[in-house]
Structures are given as structure tokens and as C-alpha cells.
Motif scaffolding. Structure first.
Motif, PDB file in Angstrom:
ATOM      1  N   ALA A 187      47.071  40.586  39.569  1.00  0.00           N
ATOM      2  CA  ALA A 187      47.385  41.009  38.206  1.00  0.00           C
ATOM      3  C   ALA A 187      47.461  39.803  37.268  1.00  0.00           C
ATOM      4  CB  ALA A 187      48.699  41.788  38.186  1.00  0.00           C
ATOM      5  N   GLN A 188      48.085  38.728  37.734  1.00  0.00           N
ATOM      6  CA  GLN A 188      48.153  37.513  36.920  1.00  0.00           C
ATOM      7  C   GLN A 188      46.757  36.924  36.717  1.00  0.00           C
ATOM      8  OE1 GLN A 188      50.868  35.078  39.169  1.00  0.00           O
ATOM      9  NE2 GLN A 188      52.688  35.984  38.229  1.00  0.00           N
ATOM     10  N   ALA A 189      45.911  37.013  37.733  1.00  0.00           N
ATOM     11  CA  ALA A 189      44.545  36.492  37.616  1.00  0.00           C
ATOM     12  C   ALA A 189      43.775  37.249  36.538  1.00  0.00           C
ATOM     13  CB  ALA A 189      43.826  36.596  38.955  1.00  0.00           C
ATOM     14  N   VAL A 190      43.871  38.559  36.550  1.00  0.00           N
ATOM     15  CA  VAL A 190      43.168  39.369  35.545  1.00  0.00           C
ATOM     16  C   VAL A 190      43.704  39.042  34.154  1.00  0.00           C
ATOM     17  CG1 VAL A 190      42.756  41.731  34.723  1.00  0.00           C
ATOM     18  CG2 VAL A 190      42.594  41.201  37.177  1.00  0.00           C
ATOM     19  N   GLU A 191      45.019  38.927  34.037  1.00  0.00           N
ATOM     20  CA  GLU A 191      45.641  38.587  32.752  1.00  0.00           C
ATOM     21  C   GLU A 191      45.140  37.231  32.246  1.00  0.00           C
ATOM     22  OE1 GLU A 191      50.083  37.234  31.586  1.00  0.00           O
ATOM     23  OE2 GLU A 191      49.947  39.201  32.561  1.00  0.00           O
ATOM     24  N   ARG A 192      45.101  36.231  33.123  1.00  0.00           N
ATOM     25  CA  ARG A 192      44.639  34.892  32.715  1.00  0.00           C
ATOM     26  C   ARG A 192      43.153  34.904  32.366  1.00  0.00           C
ATOM     27  NH1 ARG A 192      48.385  30.638  32.595  1.00  0.00           N
ATOM     28  NH2 ARG A 192      46.689  29.820  31.320  1.00  0.00           N
ATOM     29  N   CYS A 193      42.380  35.708  33.078  1.00  0.00           N
ATOM     30  CA  CYS A 193      40.950  35.812  32.755  1.00  0.00           C
ATOM     31  C   CYS A 193      40.764  36.365  31.349  1.00  0.00           C
ATOM     32  CB  CYS A 193      40.231  36.700  33.765  1.00  0.00           C
ATOM     33  SG  CYS A 193      39.967  35.899  35.346  1.00  0.00           S
ATOM     34  N   ARG A 194      41.495  37.392  31.029  1.00  0.00           N
ATOM     35  CA  ARG A 194      41.374  37.994  29.696  1.00  0.00           C
ATOM     36  C   ARG A 194      41.857  37.045  28.610  1.00  0.00           C
ATOM     37  NH1 ARG A 194      43.504  43.744  31.964  1.00  0.00           N
ATOM     38  NH2 ARG A 194      41.456  44.526  32.617  1.00  0.00           N
ATOM     39  N   ALA A 195      42.891  36.262  28.904  1.00  0.00           N
ATOM     40  CA  ALA A 195      43.456  35.353  27.907  1.00  0.00           C
ATOM     41  C   ALA A 195      42.655  34.059  27.779  1.00  0.00           C
ATOM     42  CB  ALA A 195      44.908  35.024  28.265  1.00  0.00           C
ATOM     43  N   ASP A 196      42.191  33.511  28.911  1.00  0.00           N
ATOM     44  CA  ASP A 196      41.591  32.177  28.917  1.00  0.00           C
ATOM     45  C   ASP A 196      40.071  32.157  28.994  1.00  0.00           C
ATOM     46  OD1 ASP A 196      44.219  31.358  28.968  1.00  0.00           O
ATOM     47  OD2 ASP A 196      44.205  30.757  31.063  1.00  0.00           O
ATOM     48  N   ARG A 197      39.458  33.284  29.364  1.00  0.00           N
ATOM     49  CA  ARG A 197      38.005  33.359  29.524  1.00  0.00           C
ATOM     50  C   ARG A 197      37.475  32.201  30.381  1.00  0.00           C
ATOM     51  NH1 ARG A 197      36.122  36.975  25.217  1.00  0.00           N
ATOM     52  NH2 ARG A 197      37.976  38.258  24.964  1.00  0.00           N
ATOM     53  N   PRO A 198      37.886  32.135  31.652  1.00  0.00           N
ATOM     54  CA  PRO A 198      37.462  31.017  32.498  1.00  0.00           C
ATOM     55  C   PRO A 198      35.972  31.088  32.826  1.00  0.00           C
ATOM     56  CG  PRO A 198      38.498  32.680  33.834  1.00  0.00           C
ATOM     57  CD  PRO A 198      38.666  33.114  32.396  1.00  0.00           C
ATOM     58  N   ASP A 199      35.476  30.000  33.367  1.00  0.00           N
ATOM     59  CA  ASP A 199      34.082  29.930  33.785  1.00  0.00           C
ATOM     60  C   ASP A 199      33.879  30.489  35.187  1.00  0.00           C
ATOM     61  OD1 ASP A 199      33.056  28.439  31.431  1.00  0.00           O
ATOM     62  OD2 ASP A 199      34.450  26.917  32.167  1.00  0.00           O
ATOM     63  N   LEU A 200      34.982  30.588  35.966  1.00  0.00           N
ATOM     64  CA  LEU A 200      34.897  31.065  37.341  1.00  0.00           C
ATOM     65  C   LEU A 200      36.296  31.447  37.818  1.00  0.00           C
ATOM     66  CD1 LEU A 200      32.649  29.790  40.083  1.00  0.00           C
ATOM     67  CD2 LEU A 200      35.079  29.762  40.619  1.00  0.00           C
ATOM     68  N   VAL A 201      36.350  32.377  38.788  1.00  0.00           N
ATOM     69  CA  VAL A 201      37.624  32.814  39.360  1.00  0.00           C
ATOM     70  C   VAL A 201      37.529  32.742  40.881  1.00  0.00           C
ATOM     71  CG1 VAL A 201      39.310  34.696  39.495  1.00  0.00           C
ATOM     72  CG2 VAL A 201      37.887  34.455  37.461  1.00  0.00           C
ATOM     73  N   VAL A 202      38.593  32.224  41.518  1.00  0.00           N
ATOM     74  CA  VAL A 202      38.720  32.227  42.976  1.00  0.00           C
ATOM     75  C   VAL A 202      39.893  33.139  43.309  1.00  0.00           C
ATOM     76  CG1 VAL A 202      39.149  30.855  45.052  1.00  0.00           C
ATOM     77  CG2 VAL A 202      37.851  29.860  43.144  1.00  0.00           C
ATOM     78  N   LEU A 203      39.629  34.197  44.079  1.00  0.00           N
ATOM     79  CA  LEU A 203      40.654  35.185  44.409  1.00  0.00           C
ATOM     80  C   LEU A 203      40.881  35.287  45.908  1.00  0.00           C
ATOM     81  CD1 LEU A 203      39.363  38.181  42.226  1.00  0.00           C
ATOM     82  CD2 LEU A 203      41.329  36.723  41.715  1.00  0.00           C
ATOM     83  N   ASP A 204      42.135  35.240  46.322  1.00  0.00           N
ATOM     84  CA  ASP A 204      42.492  35.599  47.689  1.00  0.00           C
ATOM     85  C   ASP A 204      42.318  37.109  47.794  1.00  0.00           C
ATOM     86  OD1 ASP A 204      43.562  35.666  50.270  1.00  0.00           O
ATOM     87  OD2 ASP A 204      45.630  35.597  49.574  1.00  0.00           O
ATOM     88  N   LEU A 205      41.988  37.590  48.964  1.00  0.00           N
ATOM     89  CA  LEU A 205      41.800  39.025  49.134  1.00  0.00           C
ATOM     90  C   LEU A 205      43.132  39.743  49.301  1.00  0.00           C
ATOM     91  CD1 LEU A 205      39.531  41.100  49.304  1.00  0.00           C
ATOM     92  CD2 LEU A 205      39.539  40.782  51.771  1.00  0.00           C
ATOM     93  N   MET A 206      44.000  39.201  50.154  1.00  0.00           N
ATOM     94  CA  MET A 206      45.257  39.879  50.467  1.00  0.00           C
ATOM     95  C   MET A 206      46.409  39.240  49.691  1.00  0.00           C
ATOM     96  SD  MET A 206      44.760  40.499  54.547  1.00  0.00           S
ATOM     97  CE  MET A 206      44.471  38.773  54.892  1.00  0.00           C
ATOM     98  N   MET A 207      46.801  39.915  48.612  1.00  0.00           N
ATOM     99  CA  MET A 207      47.926  39.467  47.787  1.00  0.00           C
ATOM    100  C   MET A 207      48.799  40.674  47.497  1.00  0.00           C
ATOM    101  SD  MET A 207      46.111  36.911  45.010  1.00  0.00           S
ATOM    102  CE  MET A 207      44.755  38.001  44.566  1.00  0.00           C
ATOM    103  N   PRO A 208      50.079  40.457  47.269  1.00  0.00           N
ATOM    104  CA  PRO A 208      50.964  41.575  46.945  1.00  0.00           C
ATOM    105  C   PRO A 208      50.616  42.152  45.567  1.00  0.00           C
ATOM    106  CG  PRO A 208      52.131  39.502  46.702  1.00  0.00           C
ATOM    107  CD  PRO A 208      50.789  39.184  47.299  1.00  0.00           C
ATOM    108  N   GLY A 209      50.920  43.430  45.399  1.00  0.00           N
ATOM    109  CA  GLY A 209      50.608  44.077  44.127  1.00  0.00           C
ATOM    110  C   GLY A 209      49.114  44.321  44.057  1.00  0.00           C
ATOM    111  N   MET A 210      48.461  43.773  43.048  1.00  0.00           N
ATOM    112  CA  MET A 210      47.015  43.906  42.909  1.00  0.00           C
ATOM    113  C   MET A 210      46.326  42.902  43.832  1.00  0.00           C
ATOM    114  SD  MET A 210      44.617  43.357  39.520  1.00  0.00           S
ATOM    115  CE  MET A 210      45.028  44.881  38.690  1.00  0.00           C
TER     116      MET A 210
END
Length: 124
Positions: free
Chosen positions: A35-58
Motif C-alpha cells: 500500500a505504501q509502495a502504491v502511494e509513493r508511486c502515485r506521489a513520486d512517479r518513480p522510474d521503477l519499482v521493486v516489490l517483495d511478493l509476500m508483505m502484510p496488508g497489500m
């Protein structure tokens, strides 16, 4: 230099990824969940995202799908970084919209190479 969002609930893995990417000259923002990753993507418009698969919540799959469904960030390259290495997991990650799938334990050099390749592809 690229702006990169890194999301992983394991602080040690997150720190390792951030250090490697920063040493490669990138600006990195780290967060603890999808959820924080999606929020930061929308706010910061990064060039790339690295996501762990298994995280609490989203989890990473849900975060990837949320990024892909938002027109403002849908084209952002996404790398899933996870311990889940079964073929079905890889297929699910790619079906959710991930551009690359890196399994843990991982080589920081391999991850940096994937990041560079995706950034070059996105640029051009």
C-alpha cells in the motif's frame, strides 16, 4: 540516475537493495508494504519499482496490479523480488504485470543488472 521505490517488509533485505541501488547512483525511497509502495508511486512517479511478493496488508501482486491499473503510473517498470520460486508464482507475478521476477536469495549484482536493463528499455 533513476528514482526507484523499494517495498519489502524485511528490513535487512530492504536495506541491502537500497544500498546496492544507491551505490549504482539511483535515488531510492524504501517502504514496508504494498500500500505504501502504491502511494509513493502515485506521489513520486518513480522510474521503477521493486516489490517483495509476500508483505502484510497489500502484497506485491496486489500492489503491482494497482500500479498497472492507475494510468498515471501504469507504464512504470516493476520487478518482483521474492522467495517464491515456483513456476506458478512466476506466472502469477508476470500475469499481474511485473516486468521481471527475481528470486531470493538474490545476487545484488543481478538485481542491479535487471534494474539497468528495465530502465534502458523504458527509456527507449
Amino acid at each position: 540516475m533513476a528514482r526507484i521505490v523499494v517495498a519489502d517488509d524485511d528490513v535487512d533485505v530492504r536495506t541491502l537493495v537500497v544500498l546496492k541501488l544507491e551505490s549504482s547512483g539511483h535515488e531510492v525511497v524504501s517502504v514496508e508494504n504494498g500500500a505504501q509502495a502504491v502511494e509513493r508511486c502515485r506521489a513520486d512517479r518513480p522510474d521503477l519499482v521493486v516489490l517483495d511478493l509476500m508483505m502484510p496488508g497489500m502484497n506485491g501482486l496486489e500492489a503491482c496490479a494497482a500500479i498497472r491499473s492507475d494510468p498515471s503510473v501504469a507504464a512504470t517498470p516493476v520487478i518482483l523480488l521474492t522467495a517464491r520460486a515456483q513456476a506458478a508464482d512466476v506466472d502469477a507475478g508476470l500475469a499481474a504485470g511485473a516486468d521481471a521476477y527475481v528470486t531470493k536469495p538474490f545476487s545484488p549484482r543481478e538485481l542491479a543488472s535487471q534494474v539497468d536493463a528495465l530502465l534502458q528499455r523504458a527509456a527507449g
